[in-house]
Every structure is written in C-alpha cells, then in structure tokens.
Design a protein around this motif. Structure first.
Motif, short mmCIF file in Angstrom:
data_model
loop_
_atom_site.label_atom_id
_atom_site.label_comp_id
_atom_site.label_asym_id
_atom_site.label_seq_id
_atom_site.Cartn_x
_atom_site.Cartn_y
_atom_site.Cartn_z
N HIS B 60 0.84 -1.20 0.00
CA HIS B 60 0.00 0.00 0.00
C HIS B 60 0.87 1.26 0.00
CE1 HIS B 60 -3.73 2.21 0.81
NE2 HIS B 60 -3.05 2.92 1.71
N LEU B 61 1.92 1.24 0.82
CA LEU B 61 2.83 2.39 0.90
C LEU B 61 3.58 2.59 -0.42
CD1 LEU B 61 4.13 1.71 4.49
CD2 LEU B 61 2.91 3.77 3.78
N ALA B 62 3.94 1.48 -1.07
CA ALA B 62 4.65 1.59 -2.35
C ALA B 62 3.74 2.25 -3.38
CB ALA B 62 5.09 0.21 -2.83
N ARG B 63 2.48 1.85 -3.39
CA ARG B 63 1.55 2.45 -4.34
C ARG B 63 1.40 3.94 -4.07
NH1 ARG B 63 -3.55 0.19 -3.49
NH2 ARG B 63 -4.23 1.09 -5.46
N LYS B 64 1.36 4.31 -2.78
CA LYS B 64 1.27 5.72 -2.43
C LYS B 64 2.53 6.49 -2.83
CE LYS B 64 -1.92 6.60 1.20
NZ LYS B 64 -2.11 7.23 2.51
N ALA B 65 3.68 5.86 -2.61
CA ALA B 65 4.96 6.55 -2.83
C ALA B 65 5.11 6.96 -4.29
CB ALA B 65 6.12 5.66 -2.41
N PHE B 66 4.65 6.12 -5.21
CA PHE B 66 4.94 6.37 -6.61
C PHE B 66 3.75 6.93 -7.39
CE2 PHE B 66 7.85 3.10 -5.07
CZ PHE B 66 9.01 3.84 -5.17
N TYR B 67 2.61 7.04 -6.74
CA TYR B 67 1.44 7.63 -7.37
C TYR B 67 1.78 9.04 -7.86
CZ TYR B 67 -3.18 9.60 -7.91
OH TYR B 67 -4.28 10.22 -8.43
N PRO B 68 1.32 9.51 -8.99
CA PRO B 68 0.41 8.80 -9.91
C PRO B 68 1.11 7.84 -10.85
CG PRO B 68 0.78 11.05 -10.64
CD PRO B 68 1.56 10.89 -9.38
N GLY B 69 2.38 7.57 -10.62
CA GLY B 69 3.08 6.59 -11.44
C GLY B 69 2.79 5.19 -10.93
N ARG B 70 3.28 4.22 -11.68
CA ARG B 70 3.10 2.82 -11.35
C ARG B 70 4.21 2.40 -10.40
NH1 ARG B 70 4.48 -1.96 -14.50
NH2 ARG B 70 2.74 -3.42 -14.38
N VAL B 71 4.00 1.36 -9.58
CA VAL B 71 5.07 0.84 -8.72
C VAL B 71 6.21 0.40 -9.64
CG1 VAL B 71 5.73 -0.95 -7.07
CG2 VAL B 71 3.48 0.13 -6.91
N PRO B 72 7.40 1.03 -9.52
CA PRO B 72 8.44 0.85 -10.56
C PRO B 72 9.35 -0.36 -10.34
CG PRO B 72 9.12 2.54 -9.02
CD PRO B 72 7.78 2.04 -8.53
N PHE B 73 8.87 -1.38 -9.66
CA PHE B 73 9.67 -2.59 -9.49
C PHE B 73 8.73 -3.78 -9.31
CE2 PHE B 73 9.67 0.13 -5.67
CZ PHE B 73 8.78 -0.58 -4.88
N PRO B 74 9.25 -5.00 -9.55
CA PRO B 74 8.39 -6.18 -9.38
C PRO B 74 8.25 -6.60 -7.93
CG PRO B 74 10.56 -6.83 -10.16
CD PRO B 74 10.56 -5.34 -10.11
N LEU B 75 7.24 -7.42 -7.66
CA LEU B 75 7.08 -8.06 -6.35
C LEU B 75 7.57 -9.49 -6.47
CD1 LEU B 75 5.28 -5.58 -5.96
CD2 LEU B 75 3.63 -7.05 -4.79
N LEU B 76 8.32 -9.94 -5.47
CA LEU B 76 8.84 -11.30 -5.49
C LEU B 76 8.20 -12.10 -4.37
CD1 LEU B 76 10.90 -13.53 -6.31
CD2 LEU B 76 12.54 -12.43 -4.77
N HIS B 77 7.57 -13.20 -4.73
CA HIS B 77 7.05 -14.10 -3.71
C HIS B 77 7.82 -15.42 -3.75
CE1 HIS B 77 3.97 -17.08 -2.03
NE2 HIS B 77 4.50 -16.43 -1.02
N VAL B 78 8.45 -15.75 -2.62
CA VAL B 78 9.13 -17.05 -2.51
C VAL B 78 8.08 -18.05 -2.04
CG1 VAL B 78 10.90 -18.34 -1.29
CG2 VAL B 78 11.36 -16.01 -2.06
N ASP B 79 7.68 -18.91 -2.95
CA ASP B 79 6.60 -19.85 -2.65
C ASP B 79 7.20 -21.19 -2.23
OD1 ASP B 79 4.33 -21.33 -2.43
OD2 ASP B 79 3.54 -20.84 -4.42
N THR B 80 7.00 -21.55 -0.99
CA THR B 80 7.53 -22.83 -0.49
C THR B 80 6.64 -23.99 -0.90
OG1 THR B 80 6.24 -22.61 1.52
CG2 THR B 80 8.48 -21.70 1.56
N THR B 81 5.51 -23.69 -1.48
CA THR B 81 4.43 -24.62 -1.83
C THR B 81 3.66 -25.10 -0.60
OG1 THR B 81 5.64 -26.73 -1.73
CG2 THR B 81 5.76 -25.50 -3.80
N TRP B 82 4.03 -24.56 0.59
CA TRP B 82 3.33 -24.96 1.82
C TRP B 82 2.59 -23.78 2.45
CZ3 TRP B 82 2.88 -29.99 3.24
CH2 TRP B 82 3.73 -30.89 2.59
N LYS B 83 2.33 -22.77 1.64
CA LYS B 83 1.58 -21.63 2.16
C LYS B 83 0.11 -22.01 2.30
CE LYS B 83 5.20 -19.04 2.10
NZ LYS B 83 5.82 -18.67 3.38
#
Lengths: 499, 317
Positions: B60-83
């Motif tokens: 949420h803070l990232a979206r606020k920080a870069f508004y009205p621009g887009r969040v300028p980096f990807p999100l990384l999720h490390v999926d253990t497959t046990w979430k």
C-alpha cells in the motif's frame, strides 16, 4: 504453547491494560546516554516493562535465558535489550538498537547506544534523529567526565532537550541535598552547551521509582515529573524554521503531460500559487499542485512526502532542491562543517569523498581544522587525519555548487554523510555551520560582528608569522589562502567594494 | 495500469478518507521517503512480498509513494508450496487488481528432493525452501535492492537492523560491521554483486500496522480474522487442517473451533490462536490487551534464542 506461556510467566507479568487512543502527536525520538554501571539497561527495561511493551513469551524467553531473576522478582532487563548473540556472549552492548514503547498519550522510539568512550560514533548515530536525550548518572558518583562527553555530543548533534536521570537514588538514602547538588551542576553544564530545557529526576530504575510510577512515599519532597511524564510533555523536534525546502528524490512522469517532483518537505511549507526557485539552476516557477495518493492538497509542511507539480516546463532532476523565493538556502562551493569520524581509517586531509545530503550526492574534499577535546570541551588545532570517534571542524571544497542551510537552522538540509570512494562505507556524519566566501575565503562562521583584518603578505613573511606560537594558538580563527599577487589584488578590490 | 492522468491536473484522487493521525502520518511519510530513495538510487530493486499483513501495508505504501506513477519494481514471492491456500488466492487477486509485476519462485532443488516441513524438520526446510530459495531468486533477477517488511520491534536481533541493510555478494549480513546510519541520509553506494535490503517499516510496531490497515482500509487475507476452522493440535500449536498433505499422527484428531492467525507463513509451521475477533475492530481490541508477542506462534523462532539472528546472517529476511 499458549498454556505453557501462561503458567510459567504468571508471576512476572506486567498488568494488561486496555485500548490506547489515537495519538495526537508524532513519535518522540530519544536517546539514552549512560553506561552499564549507571543502570541504563535496567532503566530502558523498566520503561518497556512498566509501559507493557514486553510480551509474555518474550518474558518467558528472558526467564529461560537468564535462569534467574533479580531480588525484585523481575527478569534481567539487559538480556531483553542485548539482541545480538555476540553481545550476549561478551556481555556488552556494541551498537545502536531501537526500542519502542507507548503510553496512552504518545509513542516513543528509543535509540539505545553504548556508553563507552570508543563508541562516540554510535552515540552520534543515535543522536542524529533524536528530539531529546536522557543522560543517566549514578547518584552516588554524581556527574562524571562521561556525562560531559555525552552531553557535548548530544548538543553537537542538535538535541536541545535534556533529561538528567539521577539513578540509584535509593542508595543515597533519598537525600534531597544530593539531588540538588547534581541537578545544579548539570544545569550549569547544559547551559554551557546552549541547552536550556533541562529536567532532572531522582529515581531508582531497579525499584521503578519515578520512572513510570511516582515515588511519593520514598521522596515526598520531589514535586517534579516522573520520567514518563517528562517524556510525554517534551516537544518533538521543532518544525524546521525558515523557507520551504523540497530536496527532489525523483521525477515522476506517468504520462506525456504529467511531470511531478517527488520528495519529503525538509523545511517550511508550500501551497499552490507559491513562487519557488529550483536550485542550483536558479530557475523560477510557481507551484501548480500538491499531489498525494489520497487527495490533491491545499498545503504541505515539513515532514510531508509529496509530489509537487509546477506551472511550467522546467529542468529539474534528482538532487536539485525546490525552495521558496524568499529565504533561500546557501549555495556555493566552500562550506565550514563539524564532522564525527566513524570508521577506523578516519577522515584524511585532502582526500576526495562522496558527500550525500538530502538527495544530493557530490564530490568534496575535506580539510580538518581543529578537533574537539571531549573531556574539556575545547577545540584544539588539528589539520591531520581525524581518527575514528574524533569530532572535528573541517572545511569542505566542492567541485560543483552545493546547497545547504546551517545545521542549527535546519537539521535536514544542514546534515550530510561522507562516503569513502574506495570502500563505499559511510565514514562521517557532518553538520554545516557556515558558508565560506569563494575567492578570498572571508570567514563567515565567526559569531557576531567581530573585526577582521585582511593582510596581503609575501609568502616568506607569512610563513614566519604562522610559525609563531601566538599564531598557532589561535589557528582556528584564521584563514589562509595562497595565491598569486594578481589574485590577491583582485580579492582586495572586491573586498573594498563591501567596506 | 492504464494512466489515469490525461492532463497535467490530477482530478480524481483514488480515495478520500479522513486524514491520518500525526503518529501514523509520520510513519507513512518516513516509509514513502525510503521507497523513493531506494527506487532512485538502485538499478534494479524488487519488493519481497509475503502476502501477510506487513507485506500488505508495504505494498500500500509503495503504491502511495509512486502515485500517480506505477510501482516501478516487481514483487517477489518465494513460494515454499506450503503456504495457506487462501494466501495464494489473495496474492493473485491483488497482483491482478493493482496491475503489479509478480515474480514467483520455488526452489527447484527442494522441490525435486521432496523437502517438506514434516519430513525434514523446520530448520532444514526453512533453510532450503525459504533462505536458499530467496538467494536463488535474488541472484536470478540480478536485484541490487530488496524491500522487506521487517520491523525492529519484532525480534531482538532486528532491533539493530539498519533501514538500508547491507549484504555481501553471497547475501550475508554482518551485524558486527553495519554501516552507520545518521538522520534520514541513506548510503546507497554498493559494489557490483553487493546488495541492500531496505526496510521501510523499521519503526512501525504491530499495533501501528493494524491501526494503519484500519485507517487506510487495506485488504487482508481472511485468515487474520477469526472463523470456525478445522485444526490439529501438534507440538503445542494449532495447525490448520485443510490441506490433504497434513497426515494425522497417532492420537491426533481434527477439531473445529474459532481460531485466527496473528502471522501467516507456511501452514505446518504457523500456529493459530483461539479468538472470536472476526473483524478488524475486534482484532485491534484483542491486540491491545494481548500479552504475547505475534511471533509466539512461529515454530521458526523457537528452536533456541538467537535462531533468527542465525537465519538472518545466512540470508533469511
């Protein structure tokens, strides 16, 4: 797990209290200065404990690790605070740690730093963001040289509110005369450092007297605040006085026609329609809009993270500063500053460092002038390397225009760090004191309107004068530039215009 | 994200809420400042997204920080497959809704060797499926800065963490030799291969997180709210019993009860608490009188004191 936690910790749990209301101030940031012997860990532990910032399972871990409690049935608070294994093994706090606690009225962020002499760097780090300093002293010992050191560093870093915690007061029989003497001495010390807001409190952190709870029975004569009351009443770092300052962090261009300048307001305020100047270019524009995610705002003040839109196409980049037309900061290539040397390599004369201030990073060379003797508070001439933990006055020479306010007027735009170009490590924290004249280097950092004389002398004669004892003793007040006879003539022509 | 800005005026702000109290506003301002500084100074930042409440606030803070621009980096999720299954569903919805670049990584070695929390124990499992997986993903992406949602109040070794936390080329953290950090002037200079973990929520506490979620109406995985759910009691923890990979041990039975989670991780390692707090207001009320810390339900922290520091030195967040 839940069941285990409840049964083992039942005897040492702080009382749970309900709901805390929304707070009407921002967090107060403070630093605690003192040594293990003064009972610093006990004091912070007591603050966290009595404000219920310690949770049950943490208390259980604590009890398990220490295997013992003190004679009041409380856990060993130092274990709670010394987070890193290396420290637990050595039994010594070696770095800055941050603690969080709150009351119904306010929340607090404590920078917890070691009190040993060689860790000036850590105290400077913790003090850089603090609104207030708690200086801790053992009532039996009174003020020590260490207290002076801590107070000096805190004042140097811009802290203008001191609380003196006269700890272990039970061990002097709650003797009022002892308290009066220590608090009087401390007030004198603080005044000599320019700090007028001083609260002295007699307390026993171990017994919890005058920390969160008042000690009316033990000290009926004391009518001042408890520590927590003093902290609740403290003022947050005053909004930076002076004109509007927006160091530009980045330019946002989501579409063809929108261009916004993103940054955190570092001083003053701004509203649509205001005239502003972009530094260092000097271009003038008007504010069109203040954009945030939530709403288009009518105004922004120091501390606000905003996106500013101007009324015309101008060239603005990261590192520039957008400032009010009236009350602009200083721009130039030569500044005076005080620095705290943070790394084993020290700060070397003449070396080119990176300097970062706000969002601006540029090359600078540094010339040490003097060094602060912490035990006496006297500045001694010192033109060689400033070793780790040294506090020095230096002259900064930039290759391009730099933009600053004096640190005592603005703790954002007057502060900087030095980065070693080889290791890329942060090697100093610095505070701007004044701008220096560019050609003749006419000294502006002397306070008041003291009289100065500019001499133009043959180099060999100047050498003889500078070699004298009289000159060496006041080297810090003087300024020397070597130049050709022709340049000297120019300086004198310019100077004559001002007189 | 389609550009909402057609002309130089931003006319339709996305939301209109009562202003934040000064306490939360100060924390928000600080976090936005950090986001912008990292995005400006580093070549290839990424945001670690764990789907939990702290990650939700971070996003949420990232979206606020870069508004009205887009969040300028990807999100990384490390999926253990046990979430938890609900976490994965929520992750994909959010990525879609906010038009985010989502990178999901699972350690192929761990997958091939069948590393599970049940068969290999929590320490080895965490090392391979979380720590090693994270290092793989950071190396593969060539990221030189990674945002994380860690807070200094969470655990003792985090109290000394910097806002810019320096990492060696093999992702090691050296707590004895951290860069000093003064004012809000962050040193973003690194050599090739080195990286920085950046923590915009460093100065937030758990209560702040919850009050901010309330004030900003931030969506969360429903597991944070109490509901009647099936669970098994094991090693003093209540483990959610909805995944067929959870095999009952002799003497164990599936029970049902009103439970919720204070933190979310891998379901076999995350204990639930008994609670009737089924909405945000009730969760906050419960939290404000809570006497145990949120990490109490995490098996990963319990092996021994200092276990978090060990994991962090090796590259865990």
């Amino acid at each position: 797990m839940t069941a285990t936690a409840t049964s083992t910790s039942a005897t040492i749990l702080p009382f749970a209290e309900p709901a805390k209301a929304a707070r009407d101030t921002r967090p107060l940031r403070l630093i605690t200065c003192g040594s293990v012997d003064d009972g610093k860990s006990t004091l912070i532990g007591r603050l966290l404990w009595d404000t219920k910032a310690v949770k049950e399972d943490q208390a259980v871990t604590l009890a398990r690790d220490s295997g013992q409690q003190n004679d009041l049935g409380l856990p060993d608070f130092a274990l709670l605070l010394d987070g890193l294994q290396a420290e637990r093994e050595q039994g010594i706090t070696i770095d800055v740690a941050y603690r969080y606690f709150s009351t119904d009225r306010r929340s607090f962020i404590v920078a917890d730093t070691p009190g040993h002499e060689q860790y000036t760097r850590n105290m400077a780090t913790g003090a850089s963001t603090a609104d207030l300093a708690i200086l801790l002293t053992d009532a039996r010992a009174g003020l020590l040289e260490q207290t002076r050191r801590h107070a000096t560093i805190a004042a140097l870093m811009g802290i203008r509110q001191f609380v003196l915690a006269v700890n272990k007061f039970d061990l002097v029989g709650y003797d009022r005369a002892v308290f009066d003497k220590i608090s009087h001495d401390f007030r004198e010390l603080a005044l000599s450092l320019g700090v007028r807001q001083v609260t002295a409190i007699p307390m026993s952190a171990l017994k919890g007297e005058n920390v969160v709870y008042a000690a009316d029975t033990a000290m009926p004569w004391y009518d001042g605040p408890t520590l927590i009351e003093a902290l609740e009443l403290a003022t947050v770092r005053s909004t930076q006085a002076g004109g509007f300052r927006l160091p530009v962090q980045r330019v946002v261009r989501p579409g063809e026609s929108f261009r916004g300048y993103q940054g955190t307001v570092a001083g003053g305020s701004v509203k649509p329609g205001d005239s502003v100047v972009i530094l260092p270019s000097g271009t003038v524009a008007n504010v069109k809009q203040i954009v945030t995610f939530d709403l288009v705002r009518n105004a922004a003040v120091a501390g606000d993270a905003i996106t500013l839109v101007l009324d015309r196409q101008v060239d603005v980049a990261r590192g520039d500063m957008i400032v009010s037309l009236d009350g602009q900061p200083m721009t130039g290539r030569h500044f005076d500053a005080q620095v705290v040397s943070l790394q084993p390599g020290g700060i070397e004369p003449g070396k080119r460092y990176w300097l970062k201030s706000s969002s601006r990073r540029q090359r600078v060379s540094v010339e040490p002038v003097s060094q602060l003797e912490l035990s006496t508070g006297i500045w001694q001439p010192h033109a060689s390397t400033l070793h780790m933990n040294a506090i020095g006055k230096v002259r900064l020479a930039f290759e391009e225009q730099a933009i600053f306010d004096p640190y005592d007027q603005n703790r954002s735009t007057g502060a900087f760090i030095l980065i070693d170009p080889d290791t890329l490590n942060t090697v100093a924290g610095g505070m701007i004191t004044a701008k220096r004249g560019e050609i003749g280097g006419i000294h502006q950092s002397q306070e008041g309107e003291g009289q100065r004389v500019l001499l133009s002398l043959p180099a060999d004669l100047a050498e003889q004068i500078m070699a004298s004892e009289l000159f060496a003793a006041r080297r810090d007040e003087t300024e020397i530039k070597r130049m050709t006879a022709r340049q000297a003539a120019e300086v004198f022509r310019d100077a004559a215009c001002d007189i | 994200m389609p550009l909402s800005v057609q002309e130089t005026e931003v006319k339709n702000p996305p939301v209109s809420r009562p202003p934040l109290d000064p306490h939360l506003k100060a924390l928000e301002n600080e976090a936005i400042h950090i986001f912008r500084e990292v995005a400006a100074e580093f070549e290839k930042p990424v945001m670690l997204y764990s789907i939990g409440k702290d990650s939700s606030v971070l996003l949420h803070l990232a979206r606020k920080a870069f508004y009205p621009g887009r969040v300028p980096f990807p999100l990384l999720h490390v999926d253990t497959t046990w979430k938890f299954k609900e976490m994965i569903r929520f992750r994909d919805e959010i990525a879609e809704k906010y038009d985010l670049d989502l990178v999901v990584h699972t350690n192929p070695r761990g997958k091939a060797e069948g590393i599970t929390p049940f068969t290999h124990g929590s320490a080895l499992y965490t090392d391979i499926m979380k720590t090693e997986a994270l290092r793989q993903a950071l190396d593969a992406g060539g990221y030189d800065a990674a945002f994380g949602g860690a807070r200094r109040d969470e655990e003792a070794s985090r109290a000394k963490e910097r806002i810019y936390s320096f990492r060696t080329p093999d992702h090691k953290w050296d707590p004895r030799n951290q860069r000093p950090e003064l004012w809000n002037v962050y040193n973003g200079m690194i050599k090739k291969g080195e990286s920085v973990r950046a923590f915009p929520l460093s100065n937030w506490t758990e209560v702040d997180i919850w009050r901010y979620i309330q004030a900003e109406d931030i969506p969360l995985v429903p597991l944070y709210y109490a509901a009647e759910r099936p669970y098994v009691e094991r090693d003093g923890m209540m483990i959610l019993a909805e995944d067929p990979r959870l095999k009952l041990l002799p003497g164990e039975t599936i029970r049902r009860g009103m439970i919720r989670f204070r933190t979310l991780g891998c379901f076999p390692l995350t204990g639930a608490i008994r609670s009737t707090a089924s909405n945000l207001e009730e969760v906050i009320a419960e939290l404000e009188i809570a006497t145990v810390s949120e990490r109490q339900g995490r098996a990963i922290d319990r092996d021994q004191s200092g276990s978090m520091e060990k994991k962090k030195r090796e590259g865990y967040f």
